[in-house]
Design a protein around this motif. Structure first.
Motif, PDB file in Angstrom:
ATOM      1  N   ILE A   1       6.331   3.717   1.370  1.00 51.81           N
ATOM      2  CA  ILE A   1       6.558   5.081   0.938  1.00 51.81           C
ATOM      3  C   ILE A   1       7.874   5.710   0.836  1.00 51.81           C
ATOM      4  O   ILE A   1       8.456   6.032  -0.059  1.00 51.81           O
ATOM      5  CB  ILE A   1       5.481   6.051   1.749  1.00 51.81           C
ATOM      6  CG1 ILE A   1       4.144   5.611   2.056  1.00 51.81           C
ATOM      7  CG2 ILE A   1       5.793   7.449   1.338  1.00 51.81           C
ATOM      8  CD1 ILE A   1       3.180   6.489   3.135  1.00 51.81           C
TER       9      ILE A   1
ATOM     10  N   PHE B   1       0.836  -1.290   0.004  1.00 50.94           N
ATOM     11  CA  PHE B   1      -0.193  -0.170   0.019  1.00 50.94           C
ATOM     12  C   PHE B   1       0.853   1.131   0.089  1.00 50.94           C
ATOM     13  O   PHE B   1       0.600   2.087  -0.691  1.00 50.94           O
ATOM     14  CB  PHE B   1      -0.772  -0.021   1.045  1.00 50.94           C
ATOM     15  CG  PHE B   1      -1.868   1.307   1.337  1.00 50.94           C
ATOM     16  CD1 PHE B   1      -2.442   1.675   0.263  1.00 50.94           C
ATOM     17  CD2 PHE B   1      -2.177   1.716   2.605  1.00 50.94           C
ATOM     18  CE1 PHE B   1      -3.383   2.639   0.431  1.00 50.94           C
ATOM     19  CE2 PHE B   1      -2.761   2.730   2.870  1.00 50.94           C
ATOM     20  CZ  PHE B   1      -3.710   3.238   1.663  1.00 50.94           C
TER      21      PHE B   1
ATOM     22  N   GLN C   1      -7.808  11.552   6.185  1.00 47.58           N
ATOM     23  CA  GLN C   1      -7.521  12.011   4.828  1.00 47.58           C
ATOM     24  C   GLN C   1      -7.544  13.585   4.970  1.00 47.58           C
ATOM     25  O   GLN C   1      -6.776  14.175   4.299  1.00 47.58           O
ATOM     26  CB  GLN C   1      -8.663  11.306   3.845  1.00 47.58           C
ATOM     27  CG  GLN C   1      -8.174   9.901   3.702  1.00 47.58           C
ATOM     28  CD  GLN C   1      -6.587   9.500   3.342  1.00 47.58           C
ATOM     29  OE1 GLN C   1      -6.037  10.359   2.322  1.00 47.58           O
ATOM     30  NE2 GLN C   1      -6.112   8.702   3.847  1.00 47.58           N
TER      31      GLN C   1
ATOM     32  N   TRP D   1      -6.480   3.126  11.329  1.00 52.22           N
ATOM     33  CA  TRP D   1      -6.390   1.866  10.908  1.00 52.22           C
ATOM     34  C   TRP D   1      -6.684   0.894  12.297  1.00 52.22           C
ATOM     35  O   TRP D   1      -7.543   0.108  12.231  1.00 52.22           O
ATOM     36  CB  TRP D   1      -5.256   1.276  10.149  1.00 52.22           C
ATOM     37  CG  TRP D   1      -5.053   1.973   8.986  1.00 52.22           C
ATOM     38  CD1 TRP D   1      -4.131   2.995   8.724  1.00 52.22           C
ATOM     39  CD2 TRP D   1      -5.924   1.776   7.963  1.00 52.22           C
ATOM     40  NE1 TRP D   1      -4.195   3.462   7.453  1.00 52.22           N
ATOM     41  CE2 TRP D   1      -5.281   2.627   6.776  1.00 52.22           C
ATOM     42  CE3 TRP D   1      -7.188   0.962   7.546  1.00 52.22           C
ATOM     43  CZ2 TRP D   1      -6.192   2.621   5.458  1.00 52.22           C
ATOM     44  CZ3 TRP D   1      -7.613   0.903   6.355  1.00 52.22           C
ATOM     45  CH2 TRP D   1      -7.195   1.897   5.351  1.00 52.22           C
TER      46      TRP D   1
ATOM     47  N   THR E   1      -9.405   9.193  -0.014  1.00 49.38           N
ATOM     48  CA  THR E   1      -8.009   9.307  -0.494  1.00 49.38           C
ATOM     49  C   THR E   1      -8.023   9.497  -2.007  1.00 49.38           C
ATOM     50  O   THR E   1      -7.315  10.328  -2.388  1.00 49.38           O
ATOM     51  CB  THR E   1      -7.106   7.702  -0.427  1.00 49.38           C
ATOM     52  OG1 THR E   1      -7.266   7.253   1.065  1.00 49.38           O
ATOM     53  CG2 THR E   1      -5.763   7.833  -0.750  1.00 49.38           C
TER      54      THR E   1
END
Ligand code: BGC
Length: 517
Positions: free
Chosen positions: A182, A38, A294, A407, A434
Motif C-alpha cells: 500500500i 494485494f 472491513q 488473516w 472489501t
C-alpha cells in the motif's frame, strides 16, 4: 458419526523441537510477497482515481463534476463506474477463492501461489496497456483472481511452515507486505501524478514488480510438510520437516500431521464438512472476523485516502502526501504486531485497538461535523493536521490488530480437514466486504457525510465486545491441537465440541468419553 473424524493433540501439549532456521525465515519472506501484490492493488486505485488524466480518459463525467466545483464536497467522487474500477478486483477475487480452495488442497500451497503470480502478471499487462474501460476492468478482474489465489495460499503456507512459538509473527509477514504494498503504491502515485498524461499508466504497470517477486518466490520455496503429507507424499513431507525444523527429531510433529491428514482424507465434501456442528466455532469466528475487519472502515481510508483528503479541501498534492503518511504509519505499526503477537497474545492487541479506533473515529466525526460543510473551501491548516493525526491514530491501531489478526486467526484455528475450505470462506468473505466498502464508500460519504465515521465506530464497539466474550486466545498453541486446547476449553464454544469424535492423547486414539478405540 457424520463424516467421521479424529482430532489430534500432542502428548499434553509439549512443544515440538524446532529451531528457527534460515530456510523457514527465507521461505516465509518469499511467500509473504503475495501480500505485496494485494497491498499494491489496494493502495493504487485511490491515487489513480484522483488523477485528472485518468478521469479524463475513462471517466469524463467525474472529471467534469470535479472541475465544475458546484457539487457538495462530500459528493465529488460519487460515481458507480468509478467505484466499480476499484471494486471489480474484489468481486473477481471472491469468486476465485473457491477454485483456490481446490488447488491448495490438490496441487498444494506452493503451486497455488504460482498460479496467483501468473494471474497478476497478465492482469498488470492489461491494466498498464489499457485503451478503454473494458481493458481496464479485465485487468482488474485478472488481478482479483490473483488476489483470490494468493490470499488463500499465503496465510496457510505461513501458518503451517512456522514453528509454533513464532507462528503469529511469521504469519504477520503477509500483512506486513500488504502494508508495504500500500505504501509503495502511495509513493508511486505521488510521483506519477506529476507525469502527464500517462502517469496513471506507470502506476498501474509498476504492479509488475510485486507480481514478479511472488512468481519467483513461488518457484523457489518448498511446499509445507502439512500440504505434502495431505497429498500422500509422506517421505518428502518428513524430509522437509527435518530441513525446516533444523533437527532429525521430528517424529512427534510428523505423526501429528499424519493423523490430521488421515482425518482430512476422510472428508469427501470439504465445504459440507465445514458446516458440521463441530466446525461451527472456527467458521463463525472466521466469517465474523472478516466482516468486522472491513467494518472497521480501514479501506475507506486505504482506498480513498487521497480522495477523502481532497474532499476535506486538501490540494491534490497534499492529499497524496497525506496518504503516504498514513501508509507509512500502517507499515510501522504492523511491526508492533510482528513483535508482540506471540508475546501479549491476540486478544490483548484486539481489545486495546478497539478502544483506540473507537476514540479516533469519534474524534474525526466531530471535527468533520463541525468544520466541513458541503461547500466550505478547506478545513484550515490546524484542523487539517488534526484530522491527519487522528487518521494515523486509527490506522496504527488497526495495523497491529484487525489487519494482521483477521488473516492470522482463521489460518491457524481450522483443523487440517477443513483448513483449505475454511480459508477459502475466510478470503471470500473478506473480499466480499472489501467489495461492499469499495463500492459503497463514496456514496455513503456523500449521503452520511461525517456520520460515516460514527457508523464505523459503532461497529468497532460491537466487534470489541465480540472479542471480549467469544474469541479465545490461540497464542502458543500448536496448529493441529486447537480443538483440544482451545475450543474444548472455551466457556461458550465447548458446547459444539461434544459429538462422538475421537482424539489422540499420549499417542492413543480415544473416544471423547476417554475409552480406547
Ligand atoms: C485488509 C485489507 C486492508 C489492509 C490495510 C488488510 O488486512 O484485509 O483490506 O486494505 O489490511 O492494511
Amino acid at each position: 458419526m457424520p463424516a467421521g473424524g479424529f482430532s489430534v493433540s500432542a502428548p499434553s501439549g509439549v512443544e515440538f523441537e524446532a529451531k528457527i532456521t534460515p530456510i523457514v525465515i527465507i521461505s516465509c519472506i518469499m511467500a509473504a510477497t503475495g501480500g505485496l501484490m494485494f497491498g499494491y492493488d489496494v493502495g493504487i486505485s485511490g491515487g489513480v482515481t484522483s488523477m485528472d488524466d485518468f478521469l479524463g480518459k475513462f471517466f469524463p463525467a467525474v472529471l467534469r463534476k470535479k472541475q465544475e466545483d458546484k457539487e457538495s464536497n462530500y459528493c465529488k467522487y460519487d460515481n458507480q463506474g468509478l467505484q466499480l474500477f476499484t471494486s471489480s478486483l474484489y468481486l473477481a477475487g471472491l469468486t476465485a477463492t473457491f477454485f483456490a480452495s481446490y488447488t491448495t488442497r490438490r496441487l498444494g500451497r506452493r503451486l497455488t501461489m504460482l498460479v496467483a503470480g501468473v494471474f497478476f502478471l497478465v492482469g498488470v499487462i492489461f491494466n498498464g496497456a489499457a485503451q478503454d474501460l473494458a481493458m481496464l476492468i479485465v485487468g482488474r478482474i485478472l488481478l482479483g483472481c490473483g488476489v483470490g489465489f494468493a490470499n488463500q495460499a499465503v496465510p496457510l503456507f505461513l501458518s503451517e511452515i512456522a514453528p509454533t512459538r513464532i507462528r503469529g509473527g511469521l504469519n504477520i509477514l503477509f500483512q506486513l507486505n500488504v502494508t508495504i504494498g500500500i505504501l509503495f503504491a502511495n509513493l508511486v502515485n505521488y510521483g506519477t501524478s506529476k507525469i502527464h498524461p500517462w502517469g496513471w499508466r506507470l502506476s498501474l504497470s509498476l504492479a509488475g514488480i510485486p507480481a514478479v517477486l511472488l512468481t519467483l518466490g513461488a518457484l523457489f520455496v518448498t511446499d509445507t510438510p502439512n500440504s505434502l503429507i495431505e497429498r500422500g507424499r509422506l517421505e518428502e513431507g518428513k524430509a522437509v520437516l527435518k530441513k525446516i525444523r533444523g533437527t532429525d527429531n521430528v517424529e512427534p510433529e510428523f505423526n501429528e500431521i499424519v493423523e490430521a491428514s488421515r482425518v482430512a482424507q476422510e472428508v469427501k465434501h470439504p465445504f459440507r464438512n465445514l458446516l458440521q456442528r463441530r466446525n461451527r466455532p472456527q467458521l463463525v469466528i472466521a466469517v465474523l472476523l472478516q466482516i468486522f475487519q472491513q467494518f472497521t472502515g480501514i479501506n475507506a481510508i486505504m482506498f480513498y485516502a487521497p480522495v477523502l483528503f481532497n474532499t476535506l479541501g486538501f490540494k491534490s498534492d497534499a492529499s497524496l502526501y497525506s496518504a503516504v503518511i498514513t501508509g507509512a504509519v500502517n507499515v510501522l505499526s504492523t511491526l508492533v504486531s510482528v513483535y508482540s503477537v506471540d508475546r501479549v497474545g491476540r486478544r490483548m492487541l484486539l481489545l486495546e485497538a478497539g478502544v483506540q479506533m473507537f476514540l479516533s473515529q469519534v474524534a474525526i466525526a466531530v471535527v468533520l461535523g463541525i468544520k466541513v460543510t458541503d461547500h466550505s473551501d478547506n478545513l484550515g491548516h490546524g484542523w487539517a493536521i488534526a484530522v491527519v493525526v487522528m487518521v494515523c491514530t486509527f490506522v496504527s491501531s488497526f495495523a497491529w490488530s484487525w489487519g494482521p489478526l483477521g488473516w492470522l486467526i482463521p489460518s491457524e484455528t481450522f483443523p487440517l480437514e477443513t483448513r483449505s475450505a475454511g480459508q477459502s470462506v475466510t478470503v471470500c468473505v473478506n473480499l466480499l466486504f472489501t467489495f461492499v466498502i469499495a463500492q459503497a464508500f463514496l456514496s455513503m460519504l456523500c449521503h452520511l457525510k461525517y456520520a460515516i465515521f460514527v457508523f464505523f465506530s459503532a461497529w468497532v464497539l460491537v466487534m470489541s465486545l465480540f472479542v471480549l466474550f467469544f474469541l479465545p486466545e490461540t497464542k502458543n498453541v500448536p496448529i493441529e491441537e486447537m480443538t483440544e486446547r482451545v475450543w474444548k476449553q472455551h466457556w461458550f464454544w465447548k458446547r459444539y465440541m461434544d459429538d462422538d469424535h475421537h482424539h489422540i492423547v499420549n499417542g492413543k486414539i480415544t473416544a471423547n468419553n476417554g475409552a480406547s478405540v
